[in-house]
Design a protein around this motif. Sequence first.
Motif, PDB file in Angstrom:
ATOM      1  N   THR A 190      33.194 -71.887  84.376  1.00 50.80           N
ATOM      2  CA  THR A 190      34.986 -71.353  84.350  1.00 50.80           C
ATOM      3  C   THR A 190      35.244 -72.539  84.606  1.00 50.80           C
ATOM      4  O   THR A 190      35.483 -73.383  85.049  1.00 50.80           O
ATOM      5  CB  THR A 190      35.398 -70.450  85.374  1.00 50.80           C
ATOM      6  N   TRP A 191      36.891 -73.021  84.051  1.00 50.39           N
ATOM      7  CA  TRP A 191      37.930 -73.853  83.598  1.00 50.39           C
ATOM      8  C   TRP A 191      38.166 -74.158  85.068  1.00 50.39           C
ATOM      9  O   TRP A 191      38.051 -75.086  85.360  1.00 50.39           O
ATOM     10  CB  TRP A 191      38.719 -73.122  82.825  1.00 50.39           C
ATOM     11  N   GLN A 192      38.324 -73.158  85.680  1.00 50.08           N
ATOM     12  CA  GLN A 192      39.150 -73.704  86.787  1.00 50.08           C
ATOM     13  C   GLN A 192      37.249 -74.102  88.210  1.00 50.08           C
ATOM     14  O   GLN A 192      38.414 -75.114  88.733  1.00 50.08           O
ATOM     15  CB  GLN A 192      39.115 -71.675  87.913  1.00 50.08           C
ATOM     16  N   PHE A 213      35.838 -78.393  90.600  1.00 46.49           N
ATOM     17  CA  PHE A 213      34.522 -79.881  91.032  1.00 46.49           C
ATOM     18  C   PHE A 213      34.801 -81.169  90.361  1.00 46.49           C
ATOM     19  O   PHE A 213      35.278 -82.037  91.469  1.00 46.49           O
ATOM     20  CB  PHE A 213      33.519 -79.470  90.017  1.00 46.49           C
ATOM     21  N   GLY A 214      35.788 -80.997  89.501  1.00 47.76           N
ATOM     22  CA  GLY A 214      36.372 -82.362  89.157  1.00 47.76           C
ATOM     23  C   GLY A 214      37.544 -83.025  90.220  1.00 47.76           C
ATOM     24  O   GLY A 214      37.508 -84.626  90.806  1.00 47.76           O
ATOM     25  N   GLY A 233      36.895 -86.622  92.284  1.00 47.55           N
ATOM     26  CA  GLY A 233      37.578 -87.301  91.909  1.00 47.55           C
ATOM     27  C   GLY A 233      37.636 -87.995  93.916  1.00 47.55           C
ATOM     28  O   GLY A 233      37.782 -88.973  94.138  1.00 47.55           O
ATOM     29  N   ARG A 234      38.130 -87.058  94.721  1.00 45.79           N
ATOM     30  CA  ARG A 234      38.780 -86.797  95.396  1.00 45.79           C
ATOM     31  C   ARG A 234      37.861 -87.394  96.834  1.00 45.79           C
ATOM     32  O   ARG A 234      38.132 -88.464  97.388  1.00 45.79           O
ATOM     33  CB  ARG A 234      39.291 -85.699  96.708  1.00 45.79           C
ATOM     34  N   ALA A 257      34.018 -79.061  99.094  1.00 43.30           N
ATOM     35  CA  ALA A 257      33.552 -77.465  99.676  1.00 43.30           C
ATOM     36  C   ALA A 257      35.295 -76.868 100.035  1.00 43.30           C
ATOM     37  O   ALA A 257      35.589 -75.725  99.553  1.00 43.30           O
ATOM     38  CB  ALA A 257      33.301 -76.937 100.931  1.00 43.30           C
ATOM     39  N   GLN A 258      35.913 -78.128  99.404  1.00 47.31           N
ATOM     40  CA  GLN A 258      37.302 -76.884  99.277  1.00 47.31           C
ATOM     41  C   GLN A 258      37.746 -76.841  98.178  1.00 47.31           C
ATOM     42  O   GLN A 258      37.512 -77.050  97.337  1.00 47.31           O
ATOM     43  CB  GLN A 258      38.931 -78.433  99.682  1.00 47.31           C
ATOM     44  N   GLU A 259      38.491 -75.440  98.108  1.00 48.15           N
ATOM     45  CA  GLU A 259      39.284 -75.050  96.906  1.00 48.15           C
ATOM     46  C   GLU A 259      40.685 -75.299  96.291  1.00 48.15           C
ATOM     47  O   GLU A 259      41.633 -75.711  97.014  1.00 48.15           O
ATOM     48  CB  GLU A 259      39.564 -73.542  97.054  1.00 48.15           C
ATOM     49  N   ILE A 260      40.709 -75.085  95.368  1.00 45.33           N
ATOM     50  CA  ILE A 260      41.921 -75.319  95.013  1.00 45.33           C
ATOM     51  C   ILE A 260      43.783 -74.278  95.282  1.00 45.33           C
ATOM     52  O   ILE A 260      44.394 -73.949  95.032  1.00 45.33           O
ATOM     53  CB  ILE A 260      42.366 -75.305  93.332  1.00 45.33           C
ATOM     54  N   HIS A 261      42.855 -72.697  95.158  1.00 41.96           N
ATOM     55  CA  HIS A 261      43.238 -71.103  95.110  1.00 41.96           C
ATOM     56  C   HIS A 261      42.835 -71.153  96.781  1.00 41.96           C
ATOM     57  O   HIS A 261      41.859 -71.124  96.652  1.00 41.96           O
ATOM     58  CB  HIS A 261      43.506 -70.681  94.449  1.00 41.96           C
TER      59      HIS A 261
END
Lengths: 123, 210
Positions: free
Chosen positions: B18-20, B25-26, B30-31, B160-164
């Motif tokens: 999915t876009w999310q 992932f990106g 990057g981080r 493993a961190q999420e954005i939401h």
Amino acid sequence: MQEHPYLFLAVLAAAGVAFCVGPLALARLWTMLFSPARPGPVKNATYECGLEPQSDPWRRFHAGYYVYAIIFLVFDVEAVFLLPFAVAFGGLSVGAFLAMMGFLLLLVEGLVWAWRKGVLQWR
Amino acid sequence: MDPGLQNELSKRGIFTTTWQELLRFGYNWGRKNSLWPLNFGLACCAIEMIAASMARFDIARFGAEVFRPSPRQADLMIVAGTVTKKMAPLVVRLYNQMPEPKYVIAMGACAISGGPFKQGYNVLKGIDRFLPVDVHIPGCPPRPEALLHGLITLQKLIEAQEIHGPNKPRHLQETAPNEYPIPRYGRFDLDPPKNPEVWPGRPLPRGENK
């Protein structure tokens, strides 16, 4: 229809502005979404060494420090010339030796002057 | 998308996302591959940290070779060495001056607990009393391989961190504090001696909670 002779300039200017502003706008958008600014008094502090800023960085330094700088120069210049003097000591003529002694005397005079003026005392 | 269907498709060589998920992932990729450590060392562990950054162990393989001399440009604080009580406020201030997202690795026995100097009057018993430490590396000092392992552990954590949701990185959580309180020099100890938000204090087996 005849197109304006300077139209290409306007098109190129618009493209140039978009080339510059586009990435900046994207970066700004990214910041708003994923990296919101969280400033604070400590984060915005002037120094980055971990210590607390003590006073205004534009404070004045005492004018008397120039004497220390001059005395430092006396020893500095002396060392610069003494090293090659010591290396070449064996093959020097009497005239060169006397010239060097005269040079040293000049510098020592400066030191004596500072000493008699009381600069070397820590106050 | 249904995870079962996704799994079934991936077995047949069709990968769906999915876009999310792609964004997450990106963002994390990057981080995690460009962690810039803050360039400071407090004691002997720093020597091992320097060794890890040099050619033989080469921390550059993991994208963390850009040691920054200013906290404004750093993402990662490697607390390498004994944190004395004199130094603790400075470490916390430097952490506060780092931009988000930021992570802390406590390297070595001293940084995680005070180590052999734990009984000393002037040694902080672990930097996790004041800072939210993400990875603890035991050892006295840990070898460079151990530091690299700690770095990889941190990279997995970031990955493993999420954005939401609840597993958001700290800088996206609205309730997380901007700055952690900086202790002051008290008469006998730091004031306060610990930050109760990051060091709640666990009940001891005998029931004393100090």
